[in-house]
Enzyme design. Structure first.
Site, PDB file in Angstrom:
ATOM      1  N   ASP A   1       0.830  -1.197   0.000  1.00  0.00           N
ATOM      2  CA  ASP A   1       0.000   0.000   0.000  1.00  0.00           C
ATOM      3  C   ASP A   1       0.865   1.248   0.000  1.00  0.00           C
ATOM      4  O   ASP A   1       2.091   1.183   0.136  1.00  0.00           O
ATOM      5  CB  ASP A   1      -0.944   0.005   1.211  1.00  0.00           C
ATOM      6  CG  ASP A   1      -0.295  -0.531   2.478  1.00  0.00           C
ATOM      7  OD1 ASP A   1       0.873  -0.174   2.727  1.00  0.00           O
ATOM      8  OD2 ASP A   1      -0.937  -1.310   3.204  1.00  0.00           O
TER       9      ASP A   1
ATOM     10  N   ASN B   1      -8.299  -3.243  14.197  1.00  0.00           N
ATOM     11  CA  ASN B   1      -9.669  -3.460  13.708  1.00  0.00           C
ATOM     12  C   ASN B   1      -9.743  -4.597  12.701  1.00  0.00           C
ATOM     13  O   ASN B   1     -10.769  -4.782  12.041  1.00  0.00           O
ATOM     14  CB  ASN B   1     -10.246  -2.173  13.124  1.00  0.00           C
ATOM     15  CG  ASN B   1      -9.484  -1.687  11.901  1.00  0.00           C
ATOM     16  OD1 ASN B   1      -8.529  -2.319  11.451  1.00  0.00           O
ATOM     17  ND2 ASN B   1      -9.899  -0.536  11.364  1.00  0.00           N
TER      18      ASN B   1
ATOM     19  N   HIS C   1      -7.793  -5.015   9.955  1.00  0.00           N
ATOM     20  CA  HIS C   1      -7.429  -4.749   8.557  1.00  0.00           C
ATOM     21  C   HIS C   1      -6.098  -5.403   8.204  1.00  0.00           C
ATOM     22  O   HIS C   1      -5.216  -5.556   9.049  1.00  0.00           O
ATOM     23  CB  HIS C   1      -7.418  -3.243   8.248  1.00  0.00           C
ATOM     24  CG  HIS C   1      -6.260  -2.474   8.806  1.00  0.00           C
ATOM     25  ND1 HIS C   1      -6.413  -1.437   9.692  1.00  0.00           N
ATOM     26  CD2 HIS C   1      -4.920  -2.557   8.586  1.00  0.00           C
ATOM     27  CE1 HIS C   1      -5.234  -0.919   9.985  1.00  0.00           C
ATOM     28  NE2 HIS C   1      -4.305  -1.594   9.328  1.00  0.00           N
TER      29      HIS C   1
ATOM     30  N   GLU D   1      -9.973  -1.795   5.231  1.00  0.00           N
ATOM     31  CA  GLU D   1     -10.672  -1.534   6.476  1.00  0.00           C
ATOM     32  C   GLU D   1     -11.937  -2.392   6.575  1.00  0.00           C
ATOM     33  O   GLU D   1     -12.396  -2.958   5.572  1.00  0.00           O
ATOM     34  CB  GLU D   1     -11.028  -0.052   6.565  1.00  0.00           C
ATOM     35  CG  GLU D   1      -9.830   0.890   6.501  1.00  0.00           C
ATOM     36  CD  GLU D   1      -9.058   0.999   7.814  1.00  0.00           C
ATOM     37  OE1 GLU D   1      -9.048   0.023   8.591  1.00  0.00           O
ATOM     38  OE2 GLU D   1      -8.468   2.069   8.047  1.00  0.00           O
TER      39      GLU D   1
END
Length: 255
Positions: free
Chosen positions: A66, A135, A137, A142
């Protein structure tokens, strides 16, 4: 899925480095690299093996997961810069063969499509290194991301921006948008290797490994992949229901 529980961060780094070492010495040529805190122990160990044990990356090419959108080119927190300073500048991989999404393009949506096409043309990735967010990811997929998603521009949650603010001069400096490999893109790799350390990752690790397959925990997509290694320290393993079995399975691994 193989789950390996190690004592601490350094031991996790050695175990993951073993996976990359075996792959590279066996002829793997396409490596998937991740940034963030979790992979640092892996990169330190691979650099040591390059310097002291002759582990060579000269025949390899690497792809990043990313990149932030909109940071100035060369910004110290751009992932292209981070991966150079933390890993690739210290080994013998050709810098021209280390590729990442173009977060500086005039048209970042077209840049995401080009990067996904490059991964299809040059891949598959032989070994893909992954971290996990609190979370759930992986990459910057996400919660709510399609399990079949491809490389795209996406928006970071405020939780992720807060988590990453420690690398910047406060949360206001953290970009809101990124280009990330999608979950479908990541799943195209031959071998996925996830590293997670620290008690703050325990809930996400348990959801990814033992919870339901759901877009609410993007890392749960690992459950669909035929070759996954999850390496965690004791703190990150604290919520795993089957931790004792994972230890038993490792001790009694088929030879």
């Amino acid at each position: 899925m193989e789950v390996i529980i190690e004592s601490d961060d350094a031991a996790c780094g050695v175990t993951v480095a073993d996976v990359f070492d075996r792959a590279v010495r066996s002829g793997a040529r396409v490596l998937g690299l991740a940034t963030g805190s979790s992979p640092l122990s892996v990169y330190r160990e691979l650099i040591r093996r390059h310097r002291e044990e002759g582990l060579s990356f000269a025949a390899a090419q690497a792809f990043l997961l990313d990149e932030y959108v909109g940071l100035p080119k060369g910004h110290p927190q751009s992932y292209a810069h981070v991966i150079r300073t933390e890993f690739t500048d210290h080994v013998d991989v050709d810098p021209a063969r280390v590729q990442g999404p173009d977060g500086w393009a005039d048209d970042v949506f077209a840049a995401a499509d080009r990067y996904d096409a490059m991964l299809r043309d040059e891949g598959p990735v032989d070994v893909q290194l992954l971290g996990i967010g609190v979370n759930g990811h992986i990459g910057f997929n996400e919660p709510g991301s399609s399990l079949g998603s491809r490389t795209r521009v996406t928006t970071l949650t405020e939780q992720t921006r807060r988590d990453n603010a420690r690398f910047f001069d406060g949360i206001d400096e953290v970009p809101r948008h990124v280009i990330t490999q999608g979950l479908g893109t990541i799943s195209s790799a031959r071998h996925l290797v996830l590293i997670a350390t620290g008690g703050h990752k325990a809930e996400a690790v348990a959801a990814a490994v033992e919870g339901p397959l759901t877009a609410s925990c993007p890392a749960s997509v690992l459950q669909l992949h035929p070759h996954v290694t999850v390496v965690v320290d004791e703190a990150a393993a604290a919520r795993l229901t089957n931790a004792d079995f994972y230890r038993y399975a490792r001790e009694n691994r088929p030879r």
